[in-house]
Design an enzyme around this catalytic site. Structure first.
Site, short mmCIF file in Angstrom:
data_model
loop_
_atom_site.label_atom_id
_atom_site.label_comp_id
_atom_site.label_asym_id
_atom_site.label_seq_id
_atom_site.Cartn_x
_atom_site.Cartn_y
_atom_site.Cartn_z
N TYR A 254 0.62 -0.91 0.14
CA TYR A 254 -0.15 -0.13 -0.27
C TYR A 254 0.52 1.21 -0.27
O TYR A 254 0.49 1.92 -0.39
CB TYR A 254 -0.87 -0.24 1.20
CG TYR A 254 -1.95 -1.05 0.98
CD1 TYR A 254 -2.50 -1.68 0.53
CD2 TYR A 254 -3.56 0.07 1.05
CE1 TYR A 254 -4.30 -2.38 0.57
CE2 TYR A 254 -4.93 -0.53 1.45
CZ TYR A 254 -4.82 -1.90 0.42
OH TYR A 254 -6.22 -2.13 0.27
N LYS B 64 3.25 -15.24 3.42
CA LYS B 64 3.03 -16.45 1.87
C LYS B 64 4.77 -16.22 1.88
O LYS B 64 5.46 -16.04 1.08
CB LYS B 64 2.75 -14.84 0.56
CG LYS B 64 2.82 -15.99 -0.87
CD LYS B 64 1.59 -17.06 -0.58
CE LYS B 64 1.88 -17.77 -2.06
NZ LYS B 64 1.02 -18.89 -1.91
N ASP C 49 -3.10 -18.44 0.97
CA ASP C 49 -4.02 -18.98 -0.02
C ASP C 49 -4.96 -20.04 0.78
O ASP C 49 -5.34 -20.11 0.86
CB ASP C 49 -3.11 -18.90 -0.75
CG ASP C 49 -2.05 -20.13 -0.75
OD1 ASP C 49 -1.36 -20.53 -0.17
OD2 ASP C 49 -1.53 -21.14 -2.02
N ASP D 136 -6.86 -7.10 3.87
CA ASP D 136 -7.73 -6.44 3.27
C ASP D 136 -9.19 -7.68 2.34
O ASP D 136 -10.51 -7.09 2.85
CB ASP D 136 -6.87 -5.14 2.05
CG ASP D 136 -8.46 -4.65 1.52
OD1 ASP D 136 -9.40 -4.06 2.25
OD2 ASP D 136 -7.98 -4.81 0.25
N ASP E 9 -13.11 -8.79 4.51
CA ASP E 9 -14.10 -8.76 2.90
C ASP E 9 -14.49 -10.32 2.91
O ASP E 9 -15.68 -10.34 3.06
CB ASP E 9 -13.85 -8.25 1.41
CG ASP E 9 -13.49 -6.67 2.11
OD1 ASP E 9 -13.75 -5.53 3.02
OD2 ASP E 9 -14.53 -6.23 0.83
C1 IPM Z 1 -11.09 -0.85 3.21
C2 IPM Z 1 -10.74 -0.40 2.32
C3 IPM Z 1 -8.82 0.04 2.22
C4 IPM Z 1 -8.39 -0.69 1.96
C5 IPM Z 1 -9.52 1.31 0.99
C6 IPM Z 1 -10.78 1.80 0.27
C7 IPM Z 1 -8.46 2.40 0.66
O1 IPM Z 1 -11.19 -1.50 1.35
O2 IPM Z 1 -10.25 -0.86 4.67
O3 IPM Z 1 -10.07 -2.73 3.66
O4 IPM Z 1 -7.88 -0.99 0.98
O5 IPM Z 1 -7.69 -0.76 3.14
MG MG Z 2 -10.84 -3.21 2.05
#
Ligand code: IPM
Ligand code: MG
Length: 357
Positions: free
Chosen positions: A136, A191, A223, A247, A251
């Site tokens: 990042y 990884k 993975d 990240d 999700d």
């Molecule tokens: C998160 C989001 C952010 C990230 C984006 C909006 C930059 O996906 O907080 O997970 O990638 O960290």
């Molecule tokens: Mg995210």
């Protein structure tokens, strides 16, 4: 105690309104709230997604309540002006390196997960994601090579002190979550079979483990972790990982519990305020432009983010628990938004939580 309130874009302002109603209902005269623009909303008004005034307000606050950023009308702007840069800038400028993303299945919602109910019901985990480094924030560019091909690159790197400080946070979190009489459980995800960055990560996590004999440490390649998260999520308690893997995995974990509309997160820095740790609190979900302004968004993740702020940055554990109980009761009573297959709108859900509070 100062809260900086940044509603942001899309559904951010509507869900923030509900969180603020909850805060008002708690009747805490010692808490003040100041609002500021961020993301696309700030870009349209001031020409920058993270204006100086917003950053200053955040630096002076004990806790930051953040809605969401992301605005399709900004998609063609140069990267430094896009709404997402606001959240990345805040994490970086405020040194918020530790992202806590709890995922747990609320009772009664097991059947809403894409996983089988008995598997979804076993989920109660915490992802500790590093937030200030990795691919990042490494050098990145788009360039043209000598033979005329376009090439993009982003350098992934971690220095040992960056890994060590997040490892300490994760080991302490695992200790805190340990069941009475049992060792804590921490799984470090990397990884290391391919990446040098990950090998260093693993070495430093192993070194740090010496300080925490009461935590059982395991390692998993990312993975495999992604596969195990849907195969047998109950095996995970605390998970620590880098910025990019965290990240993605967070999700994935959110969908395993039924809806991304329920999960809150905390981004913490070092212990540096009178009350606890300075931090930014936000839902895991984004600005959902497709339903923005329609009063349909589920404000629960935002309301639960307020609970985390009260707990970690203002030291108000009892108030945090009251909010969490009210949200759990609302869900158990069958009041659900569209994200959970129900028809309750943003205000109706806010009303229901307030009643139970
Ligand atoms: C998160 C989001 C952010 C990230 C984006 C909006 C930059 O996906 O907080 O997970 O990638 O960290
Ligand atoms: Mg995210």
């Amino acid at each position: 105690m100062k809260i900086a309130c940044l509603p942001g874009d899309g559904i951010g302002p509507e869900i923030m309104d509900e969180a603020l109603r909850v805060l008002i209902a708690l009747d805490m005269p010692q808490v003040t709230v100041d609002r500021a623009l961020v993301g696309g909303a700030a870009y349209h008004q001031h020409g920058h997604p993270l204006p100086d005034a917003t950053l200053t307000l955040c630096k002076e606050a004990d806790g930051i309540l953040f809605g969401a950023v992301g605005d399709p009308t900004c998609d063609n702007l140069e990267r430094s002006l896009r709404p997402e840069q606001a959240i990345l800038g805040l994490r970086r400028e405020l040194g918020l390196f530790a992202n806590l993303r709890p995922a747990q299945c609320f009772t009664g919602l097991e059947h809403l997960s894409g996983l089988r109910p008995e598997i979804a019901g076993s989920i109660d985990l915490l992802i500790v994601r590093e937030l200030n480094g990795d691919v990042y924030f490494g050098e990145k560019a788009m360039r043209t090579t000598a033979d005329g091909r376009r090439e993009g690159y982003d350098i992934m790197s971690y220095a040992e002190d960056e890994v060590r400080r997040i490892a300490h946070v994760a080991f302490r979190a695992a200790q805190g979550r340990a069941k009475e009489g049992e060792r804590g459980k921490l799984c470090s995800v990397d990884k290391a079979n391919v990446l040098e960055t990950s090998q260093l990560w693993r070495d430093v996590v192993i070194e740090t483990a010496e300080d925490y004999p009461d935590v059982e440490l395991t390692h998993m390649y990312v993975d495999n972790a992604s596969m195990q998260l849907v195969r047998e999520p109950g095996q995970f308690d605390t998970v620590v990982t880098g910025n990019l893997f965290g990240d993605i995995l967070s999700d994935q974990a959110s969908m395993c519990v039924g809806s991304i509309g329920l999960l809150a997160s905390a981004s913490l820095g070092a212990d540096d305020t009178e009350f606890g740790t300075r931090g930014l609190y936000e839902p895991i979900h984004g600005s959902a432009p497709d339903i923005a302004g329609k009063g349909k968004a589920n404000p629960m993740a935002m309301i639960l983010s307020l609970a985390m702020l009260l707990r970690h940055s203002l030291g108000q554990e009892a108030a945090a628990v009251r909010i969490e109980d009210a949200v759990a009761k609302t869900l158990a009573d069958g009041i659900r938004g569209g994200d959970l297959g129900g028809d309750a709108g943003t205000k109706a859900i806010g009303d229901a939580v307030l009643e139970r509070l």
